[in-house]
Design an enzyme around this catalytic site. Structure first.
Site, mmCIF file in Angstrom:
data_model
loop_
_atom_site.group_PDB
_atom_site.id
_atom_site.type_symbol
_atom_site.label_atom_id
_atom_site.label_comp_id
_atom_site.label_asym_id
_atom_site.label_seq_id
_atom_site.Cartn_x
_atom_site.Cartn_y
_atom_site.Cartn_z
ATOM 1 N N GLY A 172 0.686 -1.051 0.046
ATOM 2 C CA GLY A 172 -0.116 -0.097 -0.192
ATOM 3 C C GLY A 172 0.934 1.316 -0.106
ATOM 4 O O GLY A 172 1.974 0.981 -0.003
ATOM 5 N N SER A 173 0.341 2.452 -0.119
ATOM 6 C CA SER A 173 1.197 3.645 -0.071
ATOM 7 C C SER A 173 1.591 3.906 1.180
ATOM 8 O O SER A 173 2.780 4.478 1.114
ATOM 9 C CB SER A 173 0.066 4.926 -0.280
ATOM 10 O OG SER A 173 -0.722 4.794 0.474
ATOM 11 N N PHE A 174 1.132 3.236 2.503
ATOM 12 C CA PHE A 174 2.070 3.306 3.767
ATOM 13 C C PHE A 174 3.298 2.464 3.873
ATOM 14 O O PHE A 174 3.998 2.753 4.511
ATOM 15 C CB PHE A 174 0.912 3.040 4.872
ATOM 16 C CG PHE A 174 0.535 1.573 4.769
ATOM 17 C CD1 PHE A 174 1.322 0.664 5.193
ATOM 18 C CD2 PHE A 174 -0.589 1.092 4.095
ATOM 19 C CE1 PHE A 174 0.854 -0.693 4.971
ATOM 20 C CE2 PHE A 174 -1.077 -0.059 3.884
ATOM 21 C CZ PHE A 174 -0.160 -1.111 4.359
ATOM 22 N N GLU A 176 4.349 -1.935 3.457
ATOM 23 C CA GLU A 176 3.928 -3.300 2.635
ATOM 24 C C GLU A 176 3.579 -4.161 4.072
ATOM 25 O O GLU A 176 3.739 -4.062 5.052
ATOM 26 C CB GLU A 176 5.208 -4.035 2.206
ATOM 27 C CG GLU A 176 6.300 -4.194 2.988
ATOM 28 C CD GLU A 176 7.665 -4.192 2.272
ATOM 29 O OE1 GLU A 176 7.583 -3.998 1.020
ATOM 30 O OE2 GLU A 176 8.652 -4.287 2.872
ATOM 31 N N ILE A 177 2.730 -5.515 3.794
ATOM 32 C CA ILE A 177 2.558 -6.332 4.722
ATOM 33 C C ILE A 177 3.251 -7.975 4.356
ATOM 34 O O ILE A 177 3.307 -8.046 3.102
ATOM 35 C CB ILE A 177 0.954 -6.676 4.600
ATOM 36 C CG1 ILE A 177 0.171 -5.562 4.881
ATOM 37 C CG2 ILE A 177 0.645 -7.735 5.722
ATOM 38 C CD1 ILE A 177 -1.356 -5.573 4.914
ATOM 39 N N LYS A 190 2.576 -5.606 9.330
ATOM 40 C CA LYS A 190 2.430 -4.303 8.688
ATOM 41 C C LYS A 190 3.529 -3.468 8.766
ATOM 42 O O LYS A 190 3.783 -3.140 10.023
ATOM 43 C CB LYS A 190 1.206 -3.659 8.832
ATOM 44 C CG LYS A 190 0.968 -2.378 8.110
ATOM 45 C CD LYS A 190 -0.515 -1.776 8.697
ATOM 46 C CE LYS A 190 -1.558 -2.269 7.791
ATOM 47 N NZ LYS A 190 -2.938 -1.237 8.163
ATOM 48 N N ASP A 286 -13.958 0.552 5.969
ATOM 49 C CA ASP A 286 -13.487 -0.119 4.569
ATOM 50 C C ASP A 286 -13.695 -1.523 4.570
ATOM 51 O O ASP A 286 -12.703 -2.403 4.249
ATOM 52 C CB ASP A 286 -11.901 0.153 4.588
ATOM 53 C CG ASP A 286 -11.206 0.094 3.205
ATOM 54 O OD1 ASP A 286 -11.927 0.028 2.029
ATOM 55 O OD2 ASP A 286 -10.179 0.008 3.284
#
Length: 439
Positions: A172-174, A176-177, A190, A286
């Site tokens: 994601g933009s934040f 990775e997982i 995360k 979400d």
């Protein structure tokens, strides 16, 4: 079985032994699935203070009194924490171990004392309950000093995390997982990008998610294990679920049978009913197939995860409505009031649930011929996906349409949804995969 019996002059046919073994293995596998399902049910009913449902399950299978969840907690632990005396009495009547210990070595009495449920404390003591564990007093004769500043029992030392065989399972933009190991156990991590670890808003959101997750404990919610908040990169550690996410599962399987879709929907609804429990309501914001995870490849148990956008709201009034950030979440599953930046409440999650139910029965995302933003705009204009699948029996179609009603006040709560799904389940023919889940 007669097909496996043999006597002089009546030897078994070639291969019959193998078939018998295969049938036996299949039966054992189905029994194991049924046990997992009933374990979730008794924990759920204990949480909901439904002593009649707990009694019914125990009358069918007394061994469920010792059922354990991911944290080794029994139904009596759950009832004790909430102070549900009638449920506790029923469990004790069926032989519950009043001194069972969970993952943190807490007994039910320790939980009741910690939660200040004095009627429960009295009940458990009358049956020989002892108080020990992290929140109990048995091992703590002296007052416990306050924790060191900024230190929490869930703070994980980065050196305990083993990334030697890690694999990226999401981006994601934040950050990775990753799938990695913690103390020998596979976990999902995360990890915030180092370049964002100094960003004030990113740190704020990360800490918010940690503070939210640490409070959650339910069989249908992904379990938080710990976090790295004092060193970089920032990391959040949860249980790793081998089955992947519902998005990937539906992509591979296509439309689900009504029976399987209803079972999946019930697991999601149980998790969401727990989150929406007043007065501390957590709005997920979400809810979508990518954030619903399958415990294993057999897909016999689902959990709701990813609370990065969730909001914890202290409800003063059950009809409270909140002005929160518009366009929060994923467009394809977004409620129209969110898209329009209007005031909204927890019913935005019910709308998203209706879209997921649609996708499970249709085998493709809602309004798949539109780009996500266009799909949200189309829905905000008052239009909805068309129910075409054979699996859309009238009762399921009615439930879906109620969930995505334009008027959020007319959408059912998740407790209402669960009751409706239970009734629908009784009328459905069971398919092979779930045959033992329907007693």
């Amino acid at each position: 079985m007669s097909s496996n019996s043999s006597s002089p002059g009546n030897s078994p046919s070639p291969g019959s032994s193998e078939k018998g073994n295969s049938a036996s293995a299949s039966t054992n596998k189905q029994k194991e699935k049924a046990r997992v399902s009933r374990t979730s049910l008794i924990l759920w009913h204990a949480h909901q203070n439904d002593s009649a449902a707990v009694r019914k399950l125990l009358e069918e299978d007394r061994s469920l009194v010792q059922a354990r969840d991911y944290d080794n907690r029994t139904p009596l632990h759950v009832a004790s924490l909430h102070g549900w005396v009638d449920v506790a009495k029923t469990l004790i009547e069926f032989g519950a171990d009043v001194n069972a210990q969970d993952r943190w070595k807490n007994t039910p009495l320790a939980d009741a004392e910690g939660a200040k449920k004095y009627n429960m404390v009295e009940l458990l003591k009358s049956y020989g309950g002892l108080s020990f564990g992290q929140t109990g007093s048995h091992f703590e004769p002296k007052p416990v000093p306050p924790p060191l500043p900024n230190k929490c029992d869930w703070e994980i030392e980065p050196s305990e995390l083993d990334f030697s065989n890690s694999a990226i399972i999401g981006k994601g933009s934040f950050g990775e997982i990753l799938k990695a190991c913690w103390r020998g156990t596979p976990v999902a991590i995360k990890r915030i990008l180092p370049s964002l670890s100094d960003d004030r808003l990113v740190i704020q959101d990360f800490r918010h998610e940690v503070n939210l997750l640490v409070k959650l404990r339910h069989p249908n919610i992904v379990q938080f294990l710990g976090a790295v908040t004092e060193k970089k990169p920032l990391m959040l550690i949860t249980e790793f679920l081998r089955g992947g996410d519902l998005h990937k599962y539906l992509k591979e399987k296509g439309a689900l049978s009504p029976s399987t879709a209803v079972n999946f929907a019930m697991d999601i609804a149980r998790g969401m009913a727990y989150l929406h429990n007043e007065p501390n309501v957590i709005i997920h914001r979400d809810l979508k197939p990518r954030n619903v995870l399958l415990v294993n490849s057999s897909a016999d148990h689902l959990k709701v995860g990813d609370f990065g956008l969730s909001k914890l709201i202290k409800v003063q009034n059950s009809h409270d409505v909140y002005k929160m950030t518009g366009e929060t979440g994923s467009y394809r599953y977004m409620a129209p009031e969110v898209f329009k930046h209007r005031k909204y409440d927890k019913k935005v999650d019910v709308f998203s649930f209706g879209m997921i139910l649609y996708e499970m029965l249709e085998g493709e995302p809602p309004l798949s011929h539109f780009e996500p933003y266009e799909a949200a705009k189309y829905v905000a204009e008052g239009r909805r996906p068309i129910c075409r699948a054979k699996g859309y029996i009238p009762e399921l179609r009615d439930l879906t349409e109620r969930c995505w009603d334009a008027d959020m006040n007319l959408r059912p709560s998740f407790l209402e949804i669960l009751k409706k799904l239970e009734k629908i389940k009784e009328t459905l023919p069971t398919d092979h995969h779930w045959s033992l889940f329907n007693p």
